[in-house]
Design a protein around this motif. Structure first.
Motif, PDB file in Angstrom:
ATOM      1  N   ILE D  33       0.844  -0.965   0.135  1.00 48.67           N
ATOM      2  CA  ILE D  33       0.011  -0.057   0.152  1.00 48.67           C
ATOM      3  C   ILE D  33       0.898   1.198  -0.007  1.00 48.67           C
ATOM      4  CG2 ILE D  33      -1.814   1.468   1.199  1.00 48.67           C
ATOM      5  CD1 ILE D  33      -2.527  -1.593   2.389  1.00 48.67           C
ATOM      6  N   GLU D  35       0.597   4.306   0.530  1.00 46.46           N
ATOM      7  CA  GLU D  35       0.482   5.318   1.683  1.00 46.46           C
ATOM      8  C   GLU D  35       1.208   4.674   2.726  1.00 46.46           C
ATOM      9  OE1 GLU D  35      -2.923   8.575   2.997  1.00 46.46           O
ATOM     10  OE2 GLU D  35      -3.004   7.208   1.302  1.00 46.46           O
ATOM     11  N   GLU D  36       0.964   3.751   3.151  1.00 46.77           N
ATOM     12  CA  GLU D  36       1.721   2.914   4.367  1.00 46.77           C
ATOM     13  C   GLU D  36       3.203   3.103   4.179  1.00 46.77           C
ATOM     14  OE1 GLU D  36       0.773  -1.153   5.102  1.00 46.77           O
ATOM     15  OE2 GLU D  36      -1.346  -0.847   5.609  1.00 46.77           O
ATOM     16  N   GLU D  39       4.697   6.239   4.554  1.00 48.99           N
ATOM     17  CA  GLU D  39       4.690   6.668   5.857  1.00 48.99           C
ATOM     18  C   GLU D  39       6.039   6.023   6.604  1.00 48.99           C
ATOM     19  OE1 GLU D  39       1.646   6.953   9.494  1.00 48.99           O
ATOM     20  OE2 GLU D  39       0.764   6.483   7.605  1.00 48.99           O
ATOM     21  N   GLN D  40       5.974   4.780   6.315  1.00 50.40           N
ATOM     22  CA  GLN D  40       7.272   4.075   6.968  1.00 50.40           C
ATOM     23  C   GLN D  40       8.537   4.654   6.457  1.00 50.40           C
ATOM     24  OE1 GLN D  40       6.958  -0.058   5.784  1.00 50.40           O
ATOM     25  NE2 GLN D  40       4.738  -0.309   6.641  1.00 50.40           N
ATOM     26  N   ARG D  45       4.290  10.544  -0.781  1.00 50.58           N
ATOM     27  CA  ARG D  45       3.612   9.472  -1.723  1.00 50.58           C
ATOM     28  C   ARG D  45       4.309   9.266  -3.172  1.00 50.58           C
ATOM     29  NH1 ARG D  45      -2.050  10.929  -0.729  1.00 50.58           N
ATOM     30  NH2 ARG D  45      -2.315  10.288  -2.975  1.00 50.58           N
ATOM     31  N   HIS D  68      -4.951  -2.006  -6.153  1.00 50.48           N
ATOM     32  CA  HIS D  68      -3.683  -2.259  -5.177  1.00 50.48           C
ATOM     33  C   HIS D  68      -2.763  -2.887  -5.918  1.00 50.48           C
ATOM     34  CE1 HIS D  68      -6.897  -2.239  -1.536  1.00 50.48           C
ATOM     35  NE2 HIS D  68      -7.214  -1.260  -2.541  1.00 50.48           N
TER      36      HIS D  68
END
Lengths: 212, 212, 212, 212
Positions: D33, D35-36, D39-40, D45, D68
DNA sequence: GTGGTCTAGACCACA
DNA sequence: GTGGTCTAGACCACA
C-alpha cells in the motif's frame, strides 16, 4: 472483447513522443523542454516529466549534464541489435506457450484477420493486425517479466516499421505465415529461425524507410 | 499534435458497447446485465453502470419496466433522421467558424492527409482522416453546448458508417471536397446543401451496409 | 397524465444546478467543488459527481486542467444556435408523428389545458402546460435517439425561459396555436416555419431576460 | 571509478523493494500500500508511487483490479528465461565492444580487482566486483537502448544471486575468466557460449538459493 | 494537499 | 434477481 483499463496520461504522452523520435519528426540532439511541452499539450508538468523519464529509460532521449533532455542519436546498428533481442524474447515467449500448452485461439483469430486483410489488400488494416499478432504473443503468456519487456520493445521500432514501412505487410506475409505454422506444429528450431528472420527483415525495412 | 487527456473507463466501455450495438454484434432486445458485464471486463459495477446509462441516454439501450437493460431496436428511418440533425449541427458549427473567422488550418491539414490517402488508395487511412475532418469541426469551434453534441453524435452511426461502409471513402470524396471548398469560399447556402447531402449519402451507405 | 417513474438523485441535483447556471445564480468561472456540494446536500460524492458530469456534457460546466469544475461562460449567440437545433429536432419528431400517424390526443389535451390557463390568466399554470406541450412531442414519438436529445435540450434554456421569462406564455400563445394548427392540418412547411419562429422568439425572450 | 550522478529517491526505494521481493522477504500476493509505505519510509507518496510503477514494469509487482499493488509470484522457469535474455543482451553489447574496438581497460581493471579479491578469499568484495564487471559492459558501450535494458535487468535476479548466493563468487570464477579471455581474444562463438553458460549457472544458483 | 475516479462491499427498492 | 445508492479506501493528476 477489447481490453479496457486504466490509460495513464504519461503513457499517452510517451507514445506520441516515441513516435516522433522514431519517425524523425524530432531529430537527434533536439532539446525537449518539459515546461514547453506541458504547455503545448495543455497538461501539467508531472505527467510530462514522467513520460520523458520513461523515454530516457527506453533510450529515445538522453539527459545532458545540465539536466536538459534531448533526442538521442540512434544508429541503425543499434536498432538492428535491439530487434535481434526482441526476436529472442518473442521466441522465448513462444517456448512458454508451447511448454505450457497455452490456448492460442486468440492468436489464431488475429492471424486469420491479418490474412484476410492482406488478401483484400486493406494494407492499413493488415498492418494493425500484424502488430496485434506480436502483442498477442505476450498477452497469451501473461508472463510478467518478459511479457512486459516484449510489449514495451514492440511499441518502439518494430511497431513503427510495421505501421509505416513502404514495403507493406504483403512483403512480410510469408514470414508471418511461417511463424504461425511452426508455432502450431511445435517445430522449435524452425520457429526460432523464422522469428529471427522476420525481425531481421524488419530491420532491413527500417533501413530502407529512413535511408542510409 | 494528438489530443491527450483523461480517458475515463466508463467512456471506453461505452465506446465498445456502442460499436457492438451499431454493428449488430449485440442484437435488439438482447438483455445487458450490469453485473455480468462488469465481471467479463474485470471491472467494478460503477463504471459499467455509468456506461450503460450513457448509452441509454444516447438511445442505444432501453430500460425495461423491471429495470433490466436491453438493446433498442433502431429503425433505419430513425437513423436517417438522426443523421439529418447531425448535418444541421455540423453546419451550425461551420457558421460559427465563419462568423468568428476561426483558424481552419488544422482542418485543412487533415483534409490534405485525407486527399493523399484517397489518392494512394490507402482506404483505412482515408477512413480515419475522413472521421477526423468532422471531429476537427467541433474542435475548431470549441463550442461547449453544440460541439459536445456533435462529438457524441458523430461517435455513433456516422463514425461507424465512415469506418466500415463497403462504399469506401473514395465514394464520398467528392462530397468532402465540396464541403471544404464552400467552407473556404464562405458560400453558406452551398455549404449547407453540401453538408446535408454528405450525411444523406452516409445514411444510404448505412442502409446498404445493414441491408433492408 | 404526468409520466411517473424513478427520479434519480443525480438528475435532481443536475436540475437544480442547471437552473442556477441558467438563471445566473452561479456565475461563469465560479468553481464547483464536488465534496463541498455533497456535504451541503447531505449526499455522498457519487450522485453529485454524476450530476456534474451530466452538466459538463450539456455544456453548462467545464473541466479545468486541474480537473476542477467551473461554470462555463455561455454566449447569447451560442444559446441562439442551440435553440435553432432544438427547433430542428422538434420538427423532425413532428414529422415522425405525421409519417406514422401517431395518436396526438395526449398532445391536444395538454394544449387545451394550456389555452384554458391562458384564458384564465393563470400564468404559472400556463407556463407549466407550455413546457409539457413540448415534452409531449417527444413522448408521443417514443423515439429513442432524437427524443432523448429533445428532452435533454428542452430541460435547458427553453425550459428556463418558458418558466421564467417576463414576457409570459401569453406572448407566445399565437406561436403555440399556429404550431398545433399546422400539426393537425399536416401542413409541413408551415409547421417547420412555425416551430422555428417559436424558438427564435424564445431566444429573444432569453436575450431580454438576461439583458444585452 | 564508480560512476557518480544523480541518485533518485524512487530508484533507491525500488532497489530496496526489489531485493525484498527477490529475497522472499516480501512474499507473493502480499499487498503493497502506497500510503503505508510512504509513511514507513518518511517520504512523500510521489516517489513511492513512481518506484511501485517501476517495479510493476519490471514484473515484480502486479496491479489488482482494485488498483492495489501486490507482489507477483515469479516462477523459477520465468527467471531462467529472463536470465537467458540477459545473457543474450550482454553478449550483444560485447559484440558492439568488439565491432567498434572500444577501450576495455576499465573492464580489465575491475576484472583484476575481482581476481585479487577471489585470491584473497575476500568474498563480499569479490561479489561486488563480479557485479561491476557486468555493469561495466554496458557502461563501455554507452549504448542507450540495450545498455539501459541490461542495467535494469542486471539489477534484478542476477544482481541478487551474485550478491547473495551461497555458492559464492569462487564457484563462478572459471566462468568469468573464460568470458574475459574470449572477449580479449575476440573469439565470438566461444564468448557467446561462455556468457550463456555463466547465466545458466546463475539460474542454478538461484534455484538452489530459494529451494525447489 | 486537494479533487477526481475507481473498487469492493453493503443495503434498499422493485418485480 | 437486477439495478440504484452509498461508504470507505485506494490511486492518479495537478498545484
Amino acid at each position: 472483447m477489447r481490453k479496457i483499463g486504466l490509460v495513464q496520461t504519461k503513457d499517452q504522452i510517451a507514445d506520441v513522443l516515441r513516435e516522433y523520435v522514431i519517425s524523425g519528426r524530432l531529430i537527434p540532439e533536439q532539446e525537449i523542454i518539459q515546461e514547453e511541452l506541458a504547455e503545448q499539450l495543455k497538461l501539467s508538468r508531472t505527467p510530462v516529466r514522467e513520460a520523458l523519464q520513461l523515454l530516457e529509460k527506453e533510450g529515445y532521449l538522453e539527459r545532458l549534464p545540465n539536466r536538459h533532455m534531448r533526442v538521442r542519436a540512434t544508429t541503425l546498428d543499434e536498432i538492428a541489435r535491439a530487434l535481434k533481442i526482441i526476436a529472442e524474447i518473442e521466441y522465448e515467449l513462444m517456448e512458454v506457450i508451447l511448454a505450457r500448452e497455452l490456448d492460442i485461439s486468440g492468436l489464431n483469430e488475429i492471424f486469420g484477420k491479418y490474412m484476410n486483410a492482406c488478401g483484400a489488400e486493406r494494407i492499413d488494416q493488415a498492418r494493425i493486425h500484424e502488430f496485434e499478432i506480436h502483442r498477442a504473443v505476450s498477452e497469451t503468456t501473461g508472463f510478467g517479466y518478459l511479457a512486459n519487456l516484449h510489449q514495451r520493445l514492440l511499441a518502439g521500432y518494430p511497431g513503427y516499421v510495421i505501421m509505416n514501412s513502404e514495403k507493406g505487410p504483403a512483403d512480410r506475409v510469408e514470414g508471418i505465415k511461417r511463424i504461425m505454422e511452426y508455432l502450431i506444429l511445435k517445430k522449435k528450431p524452425e520457429l526460432k529461425a523464422a522469428v529471427d528472420k522476420y525481425y531481421f527483415d524488419l530491420a532491413v525495412c527500417y533501413g530502407i524507410l529512413t535511408g542510409p
